[in-house]
Structures are given as C-alpha cells and as structure tokens.
Design a protein around this motif. Structure first.
Motif, PDB file in Angstrom:
ATOM      1  N   TYR A   2     -21.646  -6.019 -33.083  1.00 19.22           N
ATOM      2  CA  TYR A   2     -21.513  -5.805 -34.523  1.00 19.22           C
ATOM      3  C   TYR A   2     -20.159  -5.173 -34.788  1.00 19.22           C
ATOM      4  O   TYR A   2     -19.903  -4.025 -34.416  1.00 19.22           O
ATOM      5  CB  TYR A   2     -22.638  -4.909 -35.039  1.00 19.22           C
ATOM      6  CG  TYR A   2     -24.008  -5.513 -34.850  1.00 19.22           C
ATOM      7  CD1 TYR A   2     -24.503  -6.447 -35.754  1.00 19.22           C
ATOM      8  CD2 TYR A   2     -24.791  -5.172 -33.744  1.00 19.22           C
ATOM      9  CE1 TYR A   2     -25.756  -7.020 -35.573  1.00 19.22           C
ATOM     10  CE2 TYR A   2     -26.043  -5.740 -33.548  1.00 19.22           C
ATOM     11  CZ  TYR A   2     -26.525  -6.663 -34.475  1.00 19.22           C
ATOM     12  OH  TYR A   2     -27.763  -7.236 -34.285  1.00 19.22           O
ATOM     13  N   GLU A  29     -24.410  -6.344 -42.171  1.00 20.79           N
ATOM     14  CA  GLU A  29     -25.519  -7.292 -42.213  1.00 20.79           C
ATOM     15  C   GLU A  29     -26.826  -6.716 -42.742  1.00 20.79           C
ATOM     16  O   GLU A  29     -27.183  -5.566 -42.477  1.00 20.79           O
ATOM     17  CB  GLU A  29     -25.762  -7.896 -40.826  1.00 20.79           C
ATOM     18  CG  GLU A  29     -24.562  -8.583 -40.224  1.00 20.79           C
ATOM     19  CD  GLU A  29     -23.902  -9.578 -41.164  1.00 20.79           C
ATOM     20  OE1 GLU A  29     -24.618 -10.383 -41.787  1.00 20.79           O
ATOM     21  OE2 GLU A  29     -22.660  -9.538 -41.277  1.00 20.79           O
ATOM     22  N   SER A  36     -21.519 -10.387 -34.923  1.00 15.91           N
ATOM     23  CA  SER A  36     -21.900 -10.172 -36.309  1.00 15.91           C
ATOM     24  C   SER A  36     -21.121  -8.967 -36.832  1.00 15.91           C
ATOM     25  O   SER A  36     -20.122  -8.567 -36.232  1.00 15.91           O
ATOM     26  CB  SER A  36     -23.417  -9.973 -36.417  1.00 15.91           C
ATOM     27  OG  SER A  36     -23.840 -10.027 -37.752  1.00 15.91           O
TER      28      SER A  36
END
Length: 384
Positions: free
Chosen positions: A120, A99, A95
C-alpha cells in the motif's frame, strides 16, 4: 425546516424524477425476467438492460457493451475484479493508502488464502510523489495495480491516467475503483489503459441502490465468482465463456438497471463538466467558510489543489459521532461520521482512532444549504 442531505459520497439523493419513474415502469409494465424467455415482456426487459450497457459503455470509452457487467454495488464488482484474477502464490499487488475496504479486504483475503503479496503506497493526503512511489514498488513479481480514482475521505484525486501508462508499459493489470468519480469526472478506459473499471450506480450516476458495474476489457479473462443460471447455454455443465453471461449468473435487478439507465441519461444531458464545476463551487465555498472557524481541522488537499466534493473535518474537543448526531437531530443536516470504511486513509491523516465528520455534495445541493450548515457548526462549536 427542510432536511439537508450532505452524504452524497455514500449515495446520491435526491434522484432525478425520471429515475424513480423508470423503476416504477419496470415493475409495473414489464416485470419479466430478462433473457429468460422470448415473450414480449422478457424481450422488453432485455432491451432496456442492453440499452443501459450501450450507454454505460459509451460513457466510459468501452466499444463492446457485452463487457459491461452488472452487480448489486461496486463492492461486488470489485470483488469479481480482484478475486477473479488468477493469482499464483507470491504474486505482488500494489494499492494505495486511500483505499476503501472494498479493495483492501479482498486483497487481504487473497493474501491469506493464495499467498499474494500486497503493498500500500504511503503517500500524503495530497497524493504527492505517488507516481514515484508506485515505480519504486514494482518488482518482477508484480501482477496488478489496484487503486481508487478518488478518496471518499480526503477528496484526493489520484492520477489514474499516469498510473495506467505505467501499468501498460510494465504489462500489469490495472484495476480502478471509480466509486467516487463515475458520473463526476471523465473516464476513458482505453485512453487511461484501465483493464477493469468498477463503480456503483447509486452515487454519481444517480441510479438506485442495488446497482453496480464492472467493465472488463476484451483481453482480460477473469474467473467468475458466482456460477449458475445465465439464461442461455443451459446444456453446458460449466459456466459459459460468452460475455456478459459468464459474469452475471442469476436474475438481474431489472428495475434498478432501468433506473440506472435514466440516471446515466440525466448525467449525459446535464454534462460532466457542469456537474464537476458545480461541485467545485460548493466545495471551495464550504472549505473557505470552515477554515474561518477556530478549532476546525480539515483533512485532505489544501486550497488550490483539485479535489472531489468531499470534506472531512474534526471539531476540537468534540466527538465526531456526537457532532453528526446533533447536526442530524437538531439542525436537520445529514452528514457521515467515523472511519468511512477507509481506515488506511484515516491512519494517514492521523484520525485512525477517532474518525472524522464528512460532508459531501452533489448536483442538487446549494450554497444556501452550505450557509445553514456553517451556521450550525459555529453554534455547535460555541458550546465546546
């Protein structure tokens, strides 16, 4: 003095007149349970919902309306998307640091309960080198990429078409959170190789709150989050395989979906190009005015870099919540302050402890409103 609403990134307001009219009509004229009966009112309710599925599918490049599933918001849709993937222990998900918690928290929950591994990508506020960072994170245990199309803090637009190409080439599931871009930027799930697309109805699509959508491509089989009545296949013990019923247990929000349909029709009538151009005009104007005020720090992409109609900033020497309260109570201007449910993005920008003030614009905002806002900021700044 009329109230100015600059919190469009949280929920669009005002809505087109036809949205409220559609909600009222659904309540007053055909308030029956869709798909739970053959009488005329139930059939009419079901027809409205099916029409909404068709128009949403067409807007996002999905050929099968049955793959359009309705939820109460994007958070529920994202939870179905993320938690519905059949992960094994050790599976890897990539990700980004842009976010919203609607992505981060489900991933962290799966990390604790299923033992998945999460990464991330640590890009900068402009999203520079993010594709190279993505490529470097992929391993033989990577199963999915889950990313936001646009940041609700910085306004950064991420290159989801390029993300999708990488995901397709590596045979990875690609999940996109389009909460800030649905109804603003063109999205084609086939062209962009998106497997699961989640978005709210109450933001860019101009629908009522309590509406959200998850589009699930044909080849993706998710485990349902909720089991129960689906209006059909009642004799079966297990959840039916048929879509969209498999992912829509319980009575749908028919008035909300009717309003969402009206919102989608309004977006189609106005045109995405016109909406984006209008929002760019407002954002560029506001950025130019804010940068001329001493002590203002603006987060996110710099001048000349495409961004959403979202501007987060801080005022030197002033608490962001106090500034937002003064704007609301004294100047009748509604903004959002704090971490915006996106602590990773604020940590990236160095505002993880204090947050920021956020203004966000929509179709019905004007240059004149921005002028009033700029004068208010100047007056507030003069006292500190």
């Amino acid at each position: 003095m009329s109230y100015i609403y600059f919190d469009q990134a949280a929920s669009s307001f005002p809505k087109p007149d036809k949205v409220g009219q559609a909600v009222l009509e659904a309540i007053n004229e055909y308030g029956a349970n869709p798909g739970r009966g053959g009488h005329s009112l139930a059939v009419r309710a079901n027809d409205v919902i099916f029409t909404a599925r068709k128009k949403i599918a067409a807007m996002f490049g999905e050929r099968n309306p049955a793959n359009v599933c309705f939820y109460l918001n994007a958070t529920q849709a994202l939870n179905q998307a993320i938690q519905g993937i059949p992960f094994d222990e050790g599976d890897h998900v990539i990700s980004t640091n842009f976010e919203h918690n609607s992505v981060r928290r489900p991933l962290e929950m799966l990390k604790e309960t299923k033992g998945i591994v999460t990464s991330y990508i640590q890009s900068d506020g402009n999203g520079n080198e993010i594709l190279e960072l993505l490529e470097n994170e992929i391993s033989d245990r990577t199963k999915a990429i889950v990313v936001s199309h646009g940041s609700n803090v910085t306004g950064t637009i991420l290159p989801i078409k390029e993300f999708g190409k990488i995901a397709s080439e590596r045979n990875l599931l690609f999940v996109v959170d389009a909460s800030q871009t649905a109804g603003v930027l063109p999205i084609d799930i086939k062209e962009m190789n998106i497997d699961l697309l989640a978005f709210p109805g109450h933001k860019g699509l101009m629908g009522p709150q309590g509406t959200g959508v998850l589009i699930i491509r044909d080849h993706v089989d998710l485990l349902p989050l909720i089991y129960g009545g689906t209006g059909s296949h009642s004799e079966e013990i297990g959840q039916p395989l048929k879509r969209p019923e498999r992912y829509e247990s319980g009575t749908l929000n028919t008035p909300g979906i009717a309003g969402l349909l009206a919102g989608v029709e309004e977006i189609n009538s106005v045109g995405l190009d016109h909406i984006y151009e209008h929002e760019v005009k407002l954002t560029t104007y506001c950025l130019d005015k804010l940068t001329q005020i001493d002590g203002i720090r603006i987060l996110g992409p710099g001048a000349g870099i495409p961004r959403l109609a979202v501007i987060s900033f801080t005022i030197e020497g002033m608490d962001v919540h106090e500034a937002a309260m003064i704007l609301d109570q004294h100047y009748q201007i509604g903004v959002r302050s704090g971490l915006h449910c996106s602590p990773l993005a604020h940590s990236l920008m160095g505002t993880g402890e204090v947050g920021a003030i956020r203004v966000s614009f929509g179709l019905y905002n004007t240059i004149e409103e921005i002028d009033r806002f700029i004068e208010a900021v100047k007056e507030i700044k003069s006292f500190f």
